[in-house]
Write a protein that holds these residues in place. Sequence first.
Motif, PDB file in Angstrom:
ATOM      1  N   GLU A  94       0.790  -1.231   0.000  1.00  0.00           N
ATOM      2  CA  GLU A  94       0.000   0.000   0.000  1.00  0.00           C
ATOM      3  C   GLU A  94       0.828   1.289   0.000  1.00  0.00           C
ATOM      4  O   GLU A  94       0.624   2.160  -0.804  1.00  0.00           O
ATOM      5  N   SER A  95       1.791   1.432   0.903  1.00  0.00           N
ATOM      6  CA  SER A  95       2.535   2.688   0.972  1.00  0.00           C
ATOM      7  C   SER A  95       3.922   2.614   0.347  1.00  0.00           C
ATOM      8  O   SER A  95       4.591   3.622   0.202  1.00  0.00           O
ATOM      9  N   PHE A  96       4.365   1.409  -0.048  1.00  0.00           N
ATOM     10  CA  PHE A  96       5.700   1.246  -0.617  1.00  0.00           C
ATOM     11  C   PHE A  96       5.692   1.180  -2.140  1.00  0.00           C
ATOM     12  O   PHE A  96       6.716   1.342  -2.782  1.00  0.00           O
ATOM     13  N   GLY A  97       4.567   0.867  -2.737  1.00  0.00           N
ATOM     14  CA  GLY A  97       4.496   0.720  -4.190  1.00  0.00           C
ATOM     15  C   GLY A  97       4.774  -0.710  -4.611  1.00  0.00           C
ATOM     16  O   GLY A  97       4.635  -1.641  -3.831  1.00  0.00           O
ATOM     17  N   ALA A  98       5.205  -0.859  -5.858  1.00  0.00           N
ATOM     18  CA  ALA A  98       5.414  -2.196  -6.434  1.00  0.00           C
ATOM     19  C   ALA A  98       6.585  -2.903  -5.759  1.00  0.00           C
ATOM     20  O   ALA A  98       7.566  -2.280  -5.380  1.00  0.00           O
ATOM     21  N   VAL A  99       6.457  -4.222  -5.604  1.00  0.00           N
ATOM     22  CA  VAL A  99       7.549  -5.042  -5.085  1.00  0.00           C
ATOM     23  C   VAL A  99       8.098  -5.888  -6.228  1.00  0.00           C
ATOM     24  O   VAL A  99       7.431  -6.079  -7.242  1.00  0.00           O
ATOM     25  N   LYS A 100       9.307  -6.383  -6.056  1.00  0.00           N
ATOM     26  CA  LYS A 100       9.958  -7.187  -7.089  1.00  0.00           C
ATOM     27  C   LYS A 100       9.111  -8.431  -7.384  1.00  0.00           C
ATOM     28  O   LYS A 100       8.720  -9.143  -6.469  1.00  0.00           O
ATOM     29  N   PRO A 101       8.826  -8.698  -8.667  1.00  0.00           N
ATOM     30  CA  PRO A 101       8.032  -9.883  -9.014  1.00  0.00           C
ATOM     31  C   PRO A 101       8.742 -11.171  -8.599  1.00  0.00           C
ATOM     32  O   PRO A 101       9.968 -11.249  -8.596  1.00  0.00           O
ATOM     33  N   LEU A 102       7.963 -12.168  -8.265  1.00  0.00           N
ATOM     34  CA  LEU A 102       8.488 -13.465  -7.866  1.00  0.00           C
ATOM     35  C   LEU A 102       8.176 -14.463  -8.970  1.00  0.00           C
ATOM     36  O   LEU A 102       7.026 -14.594  -9.380  1.00  0.00           O
ATOM     37  N   ASN A 103       9.199 -15.142  -9.467  1.00  0.00           N
ATOM     38  CA  ASN A 103       9.030 -16.180 -10.488  1.00  0.00           C
ATOM     39  C   ASN A 103       9.473 -17.497  -9.892  1.00  0.00           C
ATOM     40  O   ASN A 103      10.563 -17.590  -9.339  1.00  0.00           O
ATOM     41  N   ARG A 104       8.648 -18.510 -10.011  1.00  0.00           N
ATOM     42  CA  ARG A 104       8.992 -19.829  -9.460  1.00  0.00           C
ATOM     43  C   ARG A 104       8.373 -20.918 -10.310  1.00  0.00           C
ATOM     44  O   ARG A 104       7.300 -20.757 -10.858  1.00  0.00           O
ATOM     45  N   GLN A 105       9.089 -22.056 -10.374  1.00  0.00           N
ATOM     46  CA  GLN A 105       8.537 -23.237 -11.030  1.00  0.00           C
ATOM     47  C   GLN A 105       7.882 -24.121  -9.984  1.00  0.00           C
ATOM     48  O   GLN A 105       8.456 -24.359  -8.939  1.00  0.00           O
ATOM     49  N   VAL A 106       6.679 -24.563 -10.292  1.00  0.00           N
ATOM     50  CA  VAL A 106       5.901 -25.424  -9.385  1.00  0.00           C
ATOM     51  C   VAL A 106       5.445 -26.626 -10.180  1.00  0.00           C
ATOM     52  O   VAL A 106       5.078 -26.498 -11.350  1.00  0.00           O
ATOM     53  N   THR A 107       5.464 -27.800  -9.561  1.00  0.00           N
ATOM     54  CA  THR A 107       4.966 -28.998 -10.224  1.00  0.00           C
ATOM     55  C   THR A 107       3.506 -29.221  -9.856  1.00  0.00           C
ATOM     56  O   THR A 107       3.179 -29.320  -8.679  1.00  0.00           O
ATOM     57  N   LEU A 108       2.651 -29.246 -10.862  1.00  0.00           N
ATOM     58  CA  LEU A 108       1.231 -29.504 -10.660  1.00  0.00           C
ATOM     59  C   LEU A 108       0.997 -30.995 -10.826  1.00  0.00           C
ATOM     60  O   LEU A 108       1.233 -31.545 -11.910  1.00  0.00           O
ATOM     61  N   ARG A 109       0.561 -31.659  -9.753  1.00  0.00           N
ATOM     62  CA  ARG A 109       0.262 -33.089  -9.826  1.00  0.00           C
ATOM     63  C   ARG A 109      -1.115 -33.265 -10.456  1.00  0.00           C
ATOM     64  O   ARG A 109      -2.051 -32.555 -10.119  1.00  0.00           O
ATOM     65  N   LEU A 110      -1.217 -34.226 -11.360  1.00  0.00           N
ATOM     66  CA  LEU A 110      -2.470 -34.421 -12.083  1.00  0.00           C
ATOM     67  C   LEU A 110      -3.214 -35.671 -11.652  1.00  0.00           C
ATOM     68  O   LEU A 110      -4.363 -35.868 -12.042  1.00  0.00           O
ATOM     69  N   ARG A 111      -2.580 -36.534 -10.863  1.00  0.00           N
ATOM     70  CA  ARG A 111      -3.253 -37.766 -10.403  1.00  0.00           C
ATOM     71  C   ARG A 111      -3.198 -37.860  -8.896  1.00  0.00           C
ATOM     72  O   ARG A 111      -2.325 -37.387  -8.269  1.00  0.00           O
TER      73      ARG A 111
END
Length: 111
Positions: A94-111
Amino acid sequence: ARIVLAKAQPKLSKARRFSLKVTCPKLDVKCSGSISAKTVGKVGGSRRNLGTKKFSMSSGRSKTVVFVVSTKNANLLKGKKSVKLAVRVTGRLESFGAVKPLNRQVTLRLR
């Protein structure tokens, strides 16, 4: 101060949903932003965008963001055990503005 993504392996439900948990830093300010998920590799010929969701919460809180995968993308993912997702979290304090974007790889389990 950063917005944090919980280290978890989400699982796609039969209702085509999966969730990711986001936490706001403890700084006595509100934080808001968006989280997007795309496949890392090609599925059905191209990288698939599984959605973008917005979030808003107060300081030090966590929120579970639920994604609903389209029927088309869910059908393309059928038969696989898991798929790697590139997750990007962008946000503002709110008072600081934009923060550094976070990029991460996540494994989505399908079964």
